[in-house]
Design a protein around this motif. Sequence first.
Motif, short mmCIF file in Angstrom:
data_model
loop_
_atom_site.label_atom_id
_atom_site.label_comp_id
_atom_site.label_asym_id
_atom_site.label_seq_id
_atom_site.Cartn_x
_atom_site.Cartn_y
_atom_site.Cartn_z
N MET A 181 9.05 7.44 -0.49
CA MET A 181 8.83 6.06 -0.06
C MET A 181 9.28 5.10 -1.16
O MET A 181 8.98 5.31 -2.33
N ALA A 182 10.01 4.06 -0.76
CA ALA A 182 10.53 3.12 -1.74
C ALA A 182 9.41 2.35 -2.43
O ALA A 182 8.36 2.10 -1.83
N ARG A 183 9.65 1.96 -3.66
CA ARG A 183 8.66 1.19 -4.40
C ARG A 183 8.57 -0.21 -3.82
O ARG A 183 9.59 -0.87 -3.56
N PRO A 184 7.33 -0.73 -3.58
CA PRO A 184 7.19 -2.07 -2.99
C PRO A 184 7.76 -3.17 -3.89
O PRO A 184 7.77 -3.04 -5.11
N ASP A 185 8.25 -4.22 -3.27
CA ASP A 185 8.68 -5.41 -3.99
C ASP A 185 7.44 -6.06 -4.60
O ASP A 185 6.55 -6.49 -3.85
N PRO A 186 7.34 -6.16 -5.91
CA PRO A 186 6.12 -6.69 -6.55
C PRO A 186 5.89 -8.18 -6.29
O PRO A 186 4.84 -8.71 -6.65
N THR A 187 6.85 -8.85 -5.66
CA THR A 187 6.69 -10.28 -5.37
C THR A 187 6.54 -10.56 -3.87
O THR A 187 6.44 -11.71 -3.47
N GLU A 188 6.53 -9.51 -3.06
CA GLU A 188 6.55 -9.69 -1.60
C GLU A 188 5.36 -10.51 -1.10
O GLU A 188 5.51 -11.34 -0.20
N PHE A 189 4.18 -10.29 -1.67
CA PHE A 189 2.98 -10.99 -1.20
C PHE A 189 2.40 -11.92 -2.27
O PHE A 189 1.21 -12.25 -2.23
N THR A 190 3.24 -12.35 -3.20
CA THR A 190 2.79 -13.30 -4.22
C THR A 190 2.23 -14.55 -3.56
O THR A 190 2.81 -15.07 -2.61
N TYR A 191 1.11 -15.00 -4.08
CA TYR A 191 0.39 -16.19 -3.58
C TYR A 191 -0.35 -15.95 -2.25
O TYR A 191 -1.01 -16.85 -1.74
N GLN A 192 -0.21 -14.73 -1.69
CA GLN A 192 -0.91 -14.44 -0.44
C GLN A 192 -2.36 -14.03 -0.73
O GLN A 192 -2.63 -13.22 -1.63
N ARG A 193 -3.27 -14.58 0.06
CA ARG A 193 -4.69 -14.26 -0.05
C ARG A 193 -5.05 -13.36 1.13
O ARG A 193 -4.96 -13.78 2.27
N ILE A 194 -5.43 -12.12 0.80
CA ILE A 194 -5.55 -11.10 1.84
C ILE A 194 -6.95 -10.49 1.86
O ILE A 194 -7.48 -10.10 0.82
N LEU A 195 -7.53 -10.40 3.04
CA LEU A 195 -8.82 -9.76 3.24
C LEU A 195 -8.60 -8.46 4.00
O LEU A 195 -8.00 -8.47 5.07
N VAL A 196 -9.08 -7.36 3.44
CA VAL A 196 -8.99 -6.04 4.08
C VAL A 196 -10.40 -5.47 4.17
O VAL A 196 -11.07 -5.32 3.16
N THR A 197 -10.84 -5.15 5.37
CA THR A 197 -12.16 -4.54 5.49
C THR A 197 -12.08 -3.05 5.18
O THR A 197 -11.04 -2.42 5.34
N ALA A 198 -13.21 -2.50 4.71
CA ALA A 198 -13.30 -1.07 4.39
C ALA A 198 -12.22 -0.64 3.42
O ALA A 198 -11.56 0.38 3.61
N GLY A 199 -12.07 -1.41 2.35
CA GLY A 199 -10.96 -1.18 1.43
C GLY A 199 -11.23 -0.24 0.27
O GLY A 199 -10.44 -0.21 -0.67
N THR A 200 -12.31 0.53 0.31
CA THR A 200 -12.62 1.41 -0.82
C THR A 200 -12.26 2.87 -0.57
O THR A 200 -12.28 3.68 -1.48
N LYS A 201 -11.93 3.21 0.68
CA LYS A 201 -11.61 4.60 1.01
C LYS A 201 -10.49 4.66 2.03
O LYS A 201 -10.21 3.70 2.74
N GLY A 202 -9.86 5.83 2.12
CA GLY A 202 -8.94 6.14 3.19
C GLY A 202 -7.82 5.14 3.39
O GLY A 202 -7.21 4.63 2.44
#
Length: 261
Positions: A1-22
């Motif tokens: 899998m290609a390495r993600p662009d480290p600037t793709e989501f710059t300045y984006q504020r993201i909420l992910v539920t259940a983000g500690t597992k799986g």
Amino acid sequence: MARPDPTEFTYQRILVTAGTKGAGRATVERFLAGGARVITAARAKSDTLSGVEFVQADLTTPEGTAALADAALTRFGGIDVLVHVVGGSSSPAGGFTALSDAHWQAELDLNLMTAVRLDRLIVPQMIARKAGVIVHVSSIQRTLPLPESTIAYAAAKAALSTYSKALSKELGPKGVRVNAVSPGWINTEATADFLKLIAEGSGGTLEEARQSVLQALGGIPLGRAAEPTEVAELIAFLASDRAASIHGADYVIDGGTVPTV
């Protein structure tokens, strides 16, 4: 899998539920790798999770979703991408007669109402800006239920998919994109716990439980379960500008398990 662009989501504020597992954790890590600011919540905090804002909360309750929404809006000033990963099944095997009202309510609270409540609290500020992305993680069981083990979970996920589609119709004209992701079998800790639950209910072994699920699914043509990182990559794509015209869709990621078009 290609390495993600480290600037793709710059300045984006993201909420992910259940983000500690799986798959939730893999999704958090994928967004972090793209330069995003991320907040998540779970009942218990993981000591190995770093670089993330965290709220300890039970998202199956109105109080838990309110606590997460308040923290997200206070700490970040708004949310640009909302990803609902939280879900699962803890009901016993044995078909519909084995499930009490409490089992049904628990599955609906976890797999449907968490998203409904959190959307209601987070989405208004997206509408006000006329910008935002929502991704609901459903399941292939929305169309391929396993009645012997997860009938309530399957029904709740079907309701989530229908809700997601309805929400897309309402929010699209207001500048907010809504899509769903429906995984099949994912290689996570929750899958292992699920197999233990089936084995305990049937009195069989873990391998027998695994084979029973594979038989109920009809097999996986690709020959393996999806990895959490693969699901996270699909979620990240849908949240990105690369998917700017994708709206109201439901993407299956199941290794070919669903046998129909």
